[in-house]
Write a protein that holds these residues in place. Structure first.
Motif, PDB file in Angstrom:
ATOM      1  N   MET A  88      -8.547 -16.441  14.553  1.00 13.22           N
ATOM      2  CA  MET A  88      -9.382 -17.812  14.353  1.00 13.22           C
ATOM      3  C   MET A  88     -10.000 -17.531  15.583  1.00 13.22           C
ATOM      4  O   MET A  88      -9.823 -17.089  16.543  1.00 13.22           O
ATOM      5  CB  MET A  88      -8.472 -18.287  14.781  1.00 13.22           C
ATOM      6  CG  MET A  88      -8.245 -19.632  14.698  1.00 13.22           C
ATOM      7  SD  MET A  88      -6.574 -20.529  13.856  1.00 13.22           S
ATOM      8  CE  MET A  88      -6.988 -22.440  14.423  1.00 13.22           C
ATOM      9  N   ILE A  89     -11.345 -18.942  15.382  1.00 14.15           N
ATOM     10  CA  ILE A  89     -12.193 -19.566  16.733  1.00 14.15           C
ATOM     11  C   ILE A  89     -11.625 -21.239  17.074  1.00 14.15           C
ATOM     12  O   ILE A  89     -11.750 -21.744  15.643  1.00 14.15           O
ATOM     13  CB  ILE A  89     -13.518 -19.604  16.637  1.00 14.15           C
ATOM     14  CG1 ILE A  89     -13.778 -18.113  16.278  1.00 14.15           C
ATOM     15  CG2 ILE A  89     -13.770 -20.386  17.754  1.00 14.15           C
ATOM     16  CD1 ILE A  89     -15.471 -17.916  16.362  1.00 14.15           C
ATOM     17  N   TYR A  90     -11.176 -21.229  17.515  1.00  8.37           N
ATOM     18  CA  TYR A  90     -10.474 -23.148  17.773  1.00  8.37           C
ATOM     19  C   TYR A  90     -11.082 -23.598  19.393  1.00  8.37           C
ATOM     20  O   TYR A  90     -11.004 -22.578  20.400  1.00  8.37           O
ATOM     21  CB  TYR A  90      -8.707 -23.202  17.426  1.00  8.37           C
ATOM     22  CG  TYR A  90      -7.948 -22.076  18.548  1.00  8.37           C
ATOM     23  CD1 TYR A  90      -7.780 -22.631  20.229  1.00  8.37           C
ATOM     24  CD2 TYR A  90      -7.720 -21.180  19.041  1.00  8.37           C
ATOM     25  CE1 TYR A  90      -7.164 -21.777  20.763  1.00  8.37           C
ATOM     26  CE2 TYR A  90      -6.666 -20.141  19.941  1.00  8.37           C
ATOM     27  CZ  TYR A  90      -7.270 -21.089  20.775  1.00  8.37           C
ATOM     28  OH  TYR A  90      -5.981 -19.890  21.920  1.00  8.37           O
ATOM     29  N   PRO A  91     -11.021 -24.686  19.352  1.00  2.54           N
ATOM     30  CA  PRO A  91     -11.069 -25.129  20.770  1.00  2.54           C
ATOM     31  C   PRO A  91     -10.109 -24.966  22.073  1.00  2.54           C
ATOM     32  O   PRO A  91      -8.567 -25.681  21.055  1.00  2.54           O
ATOM     33  CB  PRO A  91     -11.656 -26.641  20.411  1.00  2.54           C
ATOM     34  CG  PRO A  91     -10.672 -26.822  18.578  1.00  2.54           C
ATOM     35  CD  PRO A  91     -10.184 -25.996  18.410  1.00  2.54           C
ATOM     36  N   ASP A  92     -10.534 -24.844  23.192  1.00  3.87           N
ATOM     37  CA  ASP A  92      -8.930 -24.860  24.047  1.00  3.87           C
ATOM     38  C   ASP A  92      -8.530 -26.323  24.262  1.00  3.87           C
ATOM     39  O   ASP A  92      -9.313 -27.274  23.693  1.00  3.87           O
ATOM     40  CB  ASP A  92      -9.789 -24.319  25.148  1.00  3.87           C
ATOM     41  CG  ASP A  92      -9.057 -23.685  25.998  1.00  3.87           C
ATOM     42  OD1 ASP A  92      -7.581 -24.034  25.315  1.00  3.87           O
ATOM     43  OD2 ASP A  92      -9.014 -23.296  27.838  1.00  3.87           O
ATOM     44  N   GLU A  93      -7.429 -26.329  24.768  1.00  3.44           N
ATOM     45  CA  GLU A  93      -7.241 -28.016  25.048  1.00  3.44           C
ATOM     46  C   GLU A  93      -6.632 -28.866  23.789  1.00  3.44           C
ATOM     47  O   GLU A  93      -6.917 -30.090  24.494  1.00  3.44           O
ATOM     48  CB  GLU A  93      -7.886 -28.542  26.388  1.00  3.44           C
ATOM     49  CG  GLU A  93      -8.065 -27.193  27.120  1.00  3.44           C
ATOM     50  CD  GLU A  93      -8.978 -28.296  28.472  1.00  3.44           C
ATOM     51  OE1 GLU A  93      -8.808 -29.249  28.203  1.00  3.44           O
ATOM     52  OE2 GLU A  93      -9.309 -27.853  29.230  1.00  3.44           O
ATOM     53  N   ASN A  94      -6.584 -27.788  22.736  1.00  5.96           N
ATOM     54  CA  ASN A  94      -6.369 -29.104  21.524  1.00  5.96           C
ATOM     55  C   ASN A  94      -5.074 -28.154  20.648  1.00  5.96           C
ATOM     56  O   ASN A  94      -4.700 -26.835  20.007  1.00  5.96           O
ATOM     57  CB  ASN A  94      -7.234 -28.867  20.750  1.00  5.96           C
ATOM     58  CG  ASN A  94      -8.015 -29.607  19.515  1.00  5.96           C
ATOM     59  OD1 ASN A  94      -6.160 -29.651  18.811  1.00  5.96           O
ATOM     60  ND2 ASN A  94      -8.926 -29.723  19.222  1.00  5.96           N
ATOM     61  N   ALA A  95      -3.745 -29.004  21.203  1.00  4.89           N
ATOM     62  CA  ALA A  95      -2.065 -29.627  20.475  1.00  4.89           C
ATOM     63  C   ALA A  95      -2.796 -28.726  18.827  1.00  4.89           C
ATOM     64  O   ALA A  95      -1.392 -28.125  18.387  1.00  4.89           O
ATOM     65  CB  ALA A  95      -1.286 -30.462  21.129  1.00  4.89           C
TER      66      ALA A  95
END
Length: 259
Positions: A88-95
């Motif tokens: 999975m690829i996801y945005p950092d600093e995103n709860a």
């Protein structure tokens, strides 16, 4: 008696009119004005912005059920990928993205439990990588390269907020399989299935209450499998996934409490 009209005005609101289903754009003088002029009629607004539920107006919002999509992506990925090699690829600093990663992991676990791989690897799946907030979109492909080449991932789910067409196309051209939100017909290579809003199903679910005069509802559109590639998700596995999706939407499977 049913009618389909391109426009609707207050002059069309006859006393016997029971239900109006309005699609974008906002009809005539606006659905709020129409609802005020015909209090005996129930109105259902489909994906019309700036319309809130209340009184005799119900609203079908085009909300993205990210956690459900992620759970199903993890489930399908584990089902169709050798050795459960999903990432999975996801945005950092995103709860919310971290919660989505949890849902994705739980979808895999729901399918295969401890998911013992046939070939030993010194790390577990799903493998995931955050994209820093300051990273420009044109560099997102490098994160996919890391998962595919360095972590031997064969299936990737991209958090919807950063799922640019360019990134999805790059992942597909690299040979990794994907499942995600609907792509409006521009599916990249190796796209196994989309999870899209089932507007017709939502209208059917809301219909009994509307006919009974019960308005002011916020109607949630259920999800359905679409854009299925039978070479990647064969009919038998598709049927299995659809059964899990139905149980998930009915609340009989918990996204965040998988034993």
């Amino acid at each position: 008696r049913f009618q389909v009209r391109n426009t609707l005005s207050e002059l069309d609101l006859e006393p016997a009119l029971r239900v109006v289903i309005a699609l974008p754009p906002d009809p005539g003088s606006g659905i709020a004005a129409l609802a005020t002029a015909a209090p005996q009629t129930q109105f259902l607004a489909i994906n019309i912005s700036n319309v809130a539920p209340g009184g005799n107006i119900s609203v079908l919002a085009n909300t993205v059920q990210t956690d459900v999509i992620a759970f199903m992506a993890g489930y399908i990925g584990a089902m169709i990928t050798d050795d459960y090699r999903i990432g999975m690829i996801y945005p950092d600093e995103n709860a919310d993205a971290l919660r989505t990663l949890e849902a994705y992991t739980n979808g895999k676990t729901y399918f295969c439990g401890i998911c013992r791989p046939y070939y030993y690897l010194p790390y577990d799946f799903p493998q995931s990588i955050p994209i820093p907030v300051e990273e420009p979109p044109e560099n997102y492909g490098g994160y996919a390269v890391y998962l595919i080449q360095q972590r031997e991932v064969d299936f990737i789910f991209v958090y919807p907020e950063i799922a640019t067409p360019e990134l999805l196309a790059y992942i597909g051209s690299s040979g990794a399989v994907q499942v995600g939100s609907a792509t409006q017909g521009n599916n990249p290579l190796y796209w196994a299935a989309s999870l899209s809003s089932d507007t017709i199903g939502a209208i059917q679910a809301a219909w009994p209450n509307l006919v009974a005069g019960q308005g002011g509802q916020a109607v949630q559109s259920p999800l359905r499998l679409a854009d299925v590639d039978p070479n990647l998700l064969p009919p038998g596995k598709q049927a299995q996934a659809e059964q899990v999706l139905a149980e998930l939407l009915a609340g009989r499977i918990s996204i965040y409490n998988v034993p």
